[in-house]
Design a protein around this motif. Structure first.
Motif, mmCIF file in Angstrom:
data_model
loop_
_atom_site.group_PDB
_atom_site.id
_atom_site.type_symbol
_atom_site.label_atom_id
_atom_site.label_comp_id
_atom_site.label_asym_id
_atom_site.label_seq_id
_atom_site.Cartn_x
_atom_site.Cartn_y
_atom_site.Cartn_z
ATOM 1 N N GLY A 1 0.726 -1.232 -0.054
ATOM 2 C CA GLY A 1 0.303 -0.041 0.066
ATOM 3 C C GLY A 1 0.890 1.399 0.133
ATOM 4 O O GLY A 1 0.180 2.395 -0.037
ATOM 5 N N TYR A 2 2.108 1.157 -0.122
ATOM 6 C CA TYR A 2 3.065 2.430 -0.043
ATOM 7 C C TYR A 2 2.823 2.854 -1.338
ATOM 8 O O TYR A 2 2.895 2.195 -2.412
ATOM 9 N N HIS A 3 3.126 4.184 -1.620
ATOM 10 C CA HIS A 3 3.031 4.648 -2.897
ATOM 11 C C HIS A 3 4.392 4.649 -3.587
ATOM 12 O O HIS A 3 5.407 4.526 -2.666
ATOM 13 N N GLY A 4 4.315 4.631 -4.855
ATOM 14 C CA GLY A 4 5.663 4.160 -5.525
ATOM 15 C C GLY A 4 6.857 5.147 -5.107
ATOM 16 O O GLY A 4 8.237 4.799 -4.995
ATOM 17 N N GLU A 5 6.593 6.306 -4.952
ATOM 18 C CA GLU A 5 7.565 7.349 -4.587
ATOM 19 C C GLU A 5 8.220 7.248 -3.318
ATOM 20 O O GLU A 5 9.381 7.166 -3.182
ATOM 21 N N PHE A 6 7.245 6.794 -2.349
ATOM 22 C CA PHE A 6 7.800 6.502 -0.861
ATOM 23 C C PHE A 6 8.524 5.342 -0.934
ATOM 24 O O PHE A 6 9.518 5.062 -0.369
ATOM 25 N N ALA A 7 8.058 4.182 -1.548
ATOM 26 C CA ALA A 7 8.938 2.949 -1.882
ATOM 27 C C ALA A 7 10.089 3.019 -2.350
ATOM 28 O O ALA A 7 11.117 2.536 -2.011
ATOM 29 N N GLY A 8 10.321 3.699 -3.465
ATOM 30 C CA GLY A 8 11.545 3.950 -4.137
ATOM 31 C C GLY A 8 12.521 4.670 -3.248
ATOM 32 O O GLY A 8 13.540 4.412 -3.092
ATOM 33 N N ALA A 9 11.828 5.782 -2.730
ATOM 34 C CA ALA A 9 12.683 6.449 -1.651
ATOM 35 C C ALA A 9 13.118 5.848 -0.303
ATOM 36 O O ALA A 9 14.398 5.902 -0.189
ATOM 37 N N VAL A 10 12.392 4.843 -0.122
ATOM 38 C CA VAL A 10 12.807 4.291 1.383
ATOM 39 C C VAL A 10 14.038 3.221 0.925
ATOM 40 O O VAL A 10 15.079 3.633 1.713
ATOM 41 N N GLU A 11 13.981 2.588 -0.159
ATOM 42 C CA GLU A 11 15.074 1.816 -0.715
ATOM 43 C C GLU A 11 16.273 2.549 -0.980
ATOM 44 O O GLU A 11 17.381 2.273 -0.766
ATOM 45 N N ALA A 12 16.098 3.729 -1.940
ATOM 46 C CA ALA A 12 17.309 4.601 -2.278
ATOM 47 C C ALA A 12 17.899 5.114 -1.003
ATOM 48 O O ALA A 12 19.156 5.361 -0.915
ATOM 49 N N ALA A 13 17.103 5.713 0.134
ATOM 50 C CA ALA A 13 17.868 6.222 1.290
ATOM 51 C C ALA A 13 18.411 5.395 2.065
ATOM 52 O O ALA A 13 19.695 5.483 2.476
ATOM 53 N N ALA A 14 17.842 4.202 2.409
ATOM 54 C CA ALA A 14 18.627 2.889 3.056
ATOM 55 C C ALA A 14 19.751 2.365 2.349
ATOM 56 O O ALA A 14 20.680 2.253 3.038
ATOM 57 N N SER A 15 19.923 2.362 1.257
ATOM 58 C CA SER A 15 20.956 1.748 0.310
ATOM 59 C C SER A 15 22.190 2.950 0.373
ATOM 60 O O SER A 15 23.324 2.323 0.454
ATOM 61 N N THR A 16 21.502 4.119 0.391
ATOM 62 C CA THR A 16 22.832 5.303 0.337
ATOM 63 C C THR A 16 23.283 5.259 1.667
ATOM 64 O O THR A 16 24.623 5.228 1.804
ATOM 65 N N GLY A 17 22.555 4.958 2.583
ATOM 66 C CA GLY A 17 23.239 5.124 4.132
ATOM 67 C C GLY A 17 24.221 3.720 4.205
ATOM 68 O O GLY A 17 24.996 3.704 4.999
ATOM 69 N N GLY A 18 23.936 2.599 3.229
ATOM 70 C CA GLY A 18 24.841 1.352 3.474
ATOM 71 C C GLY A 18 26.197 1.931 3.230
ATOM 72 O O GLY A 18 27.154 1.263 3.699
ATOM 73 N N GLN A 19 26.568 2.868 2.516
ATOM 74 C CA GLN A 19 27.945 3.343 2.289
ATOM 75 C C GLN A 19 28.409 4.075 3.551
ATOM 76 O O GLN A 19 29.704 4.398 3.520
ATOM 77 N N LEU A 20 27.417 4.357 4.610
ATOM 78 C CA LEU A 20 28.306 5.009 5.803
ATOM 79 C C LEU A 20 28.283 4.116 6.836
ATOM 80 O O LEU A 20 28.497 4.148 7.876
ATOM 81 N N MET A 21 27.957 2.646 6.473
ATOM 82 C CA MET A 21 27.947 1.692 7.462
ATOM 83 C C MET A 21 29.171 0.889 7.617
ATOM 84 O O MET A 21 29.883 0.625 6.847
ATOM 85 N N PRO A 22 29.744 1.041 8.943
ATOM 86 C CA PRO A 22 30.966 -0.041 9.168
ATOM 87 C C PRO A 22 30.671 -1.358 8.863
ATOM 88 O O PRO A 22 29.749 -1.759 8.811
ATOM 89 N N PRO A 23 31.910 -1.978 8.622
ATOM 90 C CA PRO A 23 33.333 -1.782 8.620
ATOM 91 C C PRO A 23 33.765 -1.329 7.517
ATOM 92 O O PRO A 23 35.146 -0.664 7.714
ATOM 93 N N ILE A 24 33.109 -1.269 6.379
ATOM 94 C CA ILE A 24 34.022 -0.858 5.155
ATOM 95 C C ILE A 24 33.706 0.376 4.434
ATOM 96 O O ILE A 24 34.453 0.992 4.141
ATOM 97 N N MET A 25 32.212 0.870 4.858
ATOM 98 C CA MET A 25 31.934 2.127 4.318
ATOM 99 C C MET A 25 32.364 2.465 2.609
ATOM 100 O O MET A 25 32.725 3.672 2.401
ATOM 101 N N GLY A 26 32.133 1.478 1.764
ATOM 102 C CA GLY A 26 32.381 1.762 0.442
ATOM 103 C C GLY A 26 33.770 2.006 0.240
ATOM 104 O O GLY A 26 34.359 2.469 -0.765
ATOM 105 N N ALA A 27 34.850 1.345 1.137
ATOM 106 C CA ALA A 27 36.257 1.633 1.072
ATOM 107 C C ALA A 27 36.717 2.848 1.610
ATOM 108 O O ALA A 27 37.895 2.924 1.843
ATOM 109 N N ALA A 28 35.890 3.657 1.843
ATOM 110 C CA ALA A 28 36.309 4.987 2.221
ATOM 111 C C ALA A 28 36.895 4.921 3.852
ATOM 112 O O ALA A 28 37.727 5.739 4.106
ATOM 113 N N ALA A 29 36.571 3.942 4.412
ATOM 114 C CA ALA A 29 37.335 3.918 5.868
ATOM 115 C C ALA A 29 38.590 3.515 6.051
ATOM 116 O O ALA A 29 39.261 4.139 6.653
#
Length: 669
Positions: free
Chosen positions: A285-313
């Protein structure tokens, strides 16, 4: 997880959205993520890249285990392999066919590799001459830099290319520029030799980190992905949160956080987990914009997640001269708050819309799933344990690789004993090696281009001048400087891969904050955070575009929704700049618990204000009070925390009481 459960979920996905087809997802990644737009060679061409990739991996392992190769030779050899594979695997333009290999790309591959092998072959001669470069040296260096720039255009993208070439031009035109940009100017020979042969240029710290532990962690990630850990994370999150209110959205947040530990791209993360979670959210029942936004925001946050942080660590540790484990510990609380903010907003949206979770019959059982596949997380746990024991990142990565290999071999024997095809054959090992070699290309090129920027900065001193200029514009006011740095980092981070993102933002903008006396680690994290969230910030917002493509929603609306969901990412960096204890710098356990607790309550207040809902729909006055209380909780002062807690507690009590009264009134009527 039962086969029937998997079949049920796959059927649901297929009924909802045709773009969940694996081939379409693959094409979407190649369209949005340059790193995925590689050639898939057939026949004899395939064997060339396979042989080079295997040689690359074996060389890197030998260099790490033996320790006999000097730093410059290792870095030059690393770049030789990278340049060869870059032109053999990636076409000049994305629209070019990926099943052919033009002769000009073969020539560029040979020329690019040869320029760096020139250093390897003539290393002792170059050292003996101690900076006395010949015309041949300068020609080789100039050609090598030009070919590197072309490989960057193909694979990494325009942002870092434009910045690096602008810096090179600046080295020549500095004498003609006014104000703080002016410098005495440098000759063509001086610029080329400084960038190509000097360890302060292309072969500097970034490529040094890339040729050692970053490569090992890329190989570790390729091994880990081969075990199917991504699907295991999604299944585990489904078993934990799939049945809760708005279950699939919460699964998207949790799985993206876990996938971020091994993923190096927010776009790939969005497409990988979003192909499952976004259709499920839409069905719920989520709107398409909200569904796509949830995944995009969470996936982008994955690059801030230790221990690797997209190799930036790793690069952050090298740049700041800090132990790698210090970077990992510092990133834990900010990452946790980021995902908590999204999770709270998702929960409130589900409650506001009255959304339920998935039926238990469609969800995997936690305990059987964990008992059957829980061994997959052992390599990650082993790395974390060895890092916490004080071992180097290289040693921890080698132990993680060894654990992956042991698990793969044991699993294969179990498969054979059960009469199944072994999941870890020699063909699989070759594919893993090829994937690791391919995945390091964009990281290495980004590091090399960052070396150009750093080289010009050290040559001209523009870094200190830029920081001084930014401070001058802000008149030394800390908050204004931080705001200008935030805007600069978002602009510089648009469209750049994670590694390039950190290298650009830390080199250009972090110095301005440090110049105001801010803790260097906090300054680097500040610039990195805002560079990363460029992936969901309009107008570029590549992760949001990927989420919108899967959801069938409008990209810009999805990007704005993702920005709202990730509001914590715009607040958290200010928190740890003003209160470095959030990064576990000189903080007691009690202080850390207080900071995290008040920050989480503050995130609840802000999320409630943005959603217009907490325990019921809120009025405009309540929303204003919620956001005021949330911000007071987030400000790193005890008095403001107490006031904020009182405000939010009063609002919550008021809403619970009024909600009960309205429920009784409805029941009576």
């Amino acid at each position: 997880m039962k086969e029937q459960d998997i079949e049920n979920m796959n059927n649901i996905v297929e009924q909802i959205l045709p773009t969940t087809n694996e081939e379409e997802m693959k094409n979407l990644m190649k369209e949005l993520d340059r790193e995925q737009a590689y050639r898939e060679h057939k026949c004899w061409r395939q064997y060339i890249t396979v042989v080079i990739s295997i040689a690359f991996v074996l060389f890197q392992l030998y260099a790490t285990l033996s320790g006999r190769i000097t730093a410059q030779v290792l870095r030059a050899s690393h770049l030789a392999f990278v340049q060869a594979l870059a032109f053999l695997l990636f076409p000049a333009l994305k629209k070019f066919p990926r099943n052919t290999l033009p002769i000009y790309d073969v020539l560029l591959a040979v020329a690019g590799a040869s320029c760096w092998l020139y250093i390897v072959i003539n290393f002792h001669e170059l050292v003996r001459r101690a900076g006395a470069y010949t015309p041949i040296d300068i020609i080789v260096g100039a050609v090598g830099i030009l070919i590197l720039i072309e490989s960057c255009r193909r694979i990494v993208g325009l942002p870092i290319l434009i910045i690096a070439t602008s810096f090179i031009i600046y080295a020549f035109i500095g004498p003609y520029l006014p104000g703080f940009l002016n410098h005495r100017g440098y000759s063509f020979e001086r610029v080329v030799s400084h960038l190509f042969f000097n360890t302060e240029g292309i072969m500097g710290t970034p490529i040094g980190a890339c040729s050692t532990f970053i490569f090992l962690f890329i190989l570790f990630g390729a091994l880990l992905e081969s075990t199917g850990i991504g699907q295991f994370f999604i299944d585990m999150c489904n078993s934990i949160a799939g049945g809760a209110s708005g279950g699939p959205a919460k699964v998207a947040v949790l799985s993206s956080a876990l996938l971020g530990t091994v993923s190096g791209s927010s776009v790939s993360n969005t497409v990988g987990s979003g192909s499952f979670t976004i259709p499920m959210m839409k069905k719920l029942g989520y709107h398409g914009e909200f569904a796509g936004a949830v995944e995009a925001a969470a996936s982008t946050g994955g690059q801030l997640m230790p221990p690797i942080m997209g190799a930036a660590a790793f690069l952050m540790a090298e740049s700041l001269g800090l132990p790698y484990i210090t970077i990992v510990k510092a990133s834990i609380i900010p990452a946790m708050l980021y995902f908590a903010g999204i999770f709270i907003t998702v929960h409130l949206e589900a409650k506001k819309l009255g959304l339920k979770g998935l039926p238990k019959s469609e969800l995997p059982a936690f305990l059987p799933l964990f008992l059957k596949k829980g061994y997959m997380v052992l390599p990650l746990l082993i790395i974390i344990v060895f890092l916490c024991m004080g071992n180097t990142a290289v040693y921890a990565a080698l132990m993680g690789i060894a654990a992956c290999l042991i698990i793969g071999i044991v699993s294969s024997f179990v498969d054979l004993a059960q009469g199944h095809r072994p999941r870890f054959t020699m063909d699989d090992i070759v594919k893993i090696m090829c994937a690791a070699a391919r995945n390091i290309i964009s990281v290495a090129i980004a590091c090399a281009m960052a070396g150009i920027i750093i080289g010009i900065v050290t040559l001209t001193g523009i870094g200190l001048k830029f920081g001084a200029g930014l401070i001058s514009i802000s008149h030394g006011v800390v908050f204004i400087t931080l705001f200008l740095t935030m805007i600069s980092s978002i602009i510089l981070g648009m469209g750049a891969p994670t590694t390039a993102n950190y290298l650009i933002t830390s080199t250009i903008t972090a110095g301005a904050i440090i110049g105001l006396g801010i803790e260097p680690l906090a300054a680097h994290m500040f610039a990195f955070y805002f560079g990363i969230i460029a992936d969901i910030t309009p107008p570029v917002a590549l992760a949001a575009i990927a989420g919108a493509a899967i959801a069938g929603s409008k990209p810009i609306r999805t990007a704005f929704q993702a920005t709202k969901l990730a509001i914590g990412a715009f607040i958290i960096p200010y928190m740890f700049v003003f209160n470095p204890q959030m990064l576990i710098i000189g903080a007691s356990a009690g202080k850390i618990i207080w900071i995290v607790s008040t920050a989480l309550i503050g995130m609840f207040g802000i999320s409630s204000a943005l959603e217009g809902y907490s325990f019921r729909k809120t009025s405009i006055v309540e929303r204003v009070l919620f956001i005021a209380g949330g911000l007071l909780c987030i400000i790193p002062e005890t008095r403001s925390d107490i006031v904020g807690l009182v405000v939010i507690a009063a609002l919550v009590i008021f809403e619970i009481i009024t909600n009960k009264r309205s429920s009784k009134s409805v029941a009576r009527s």
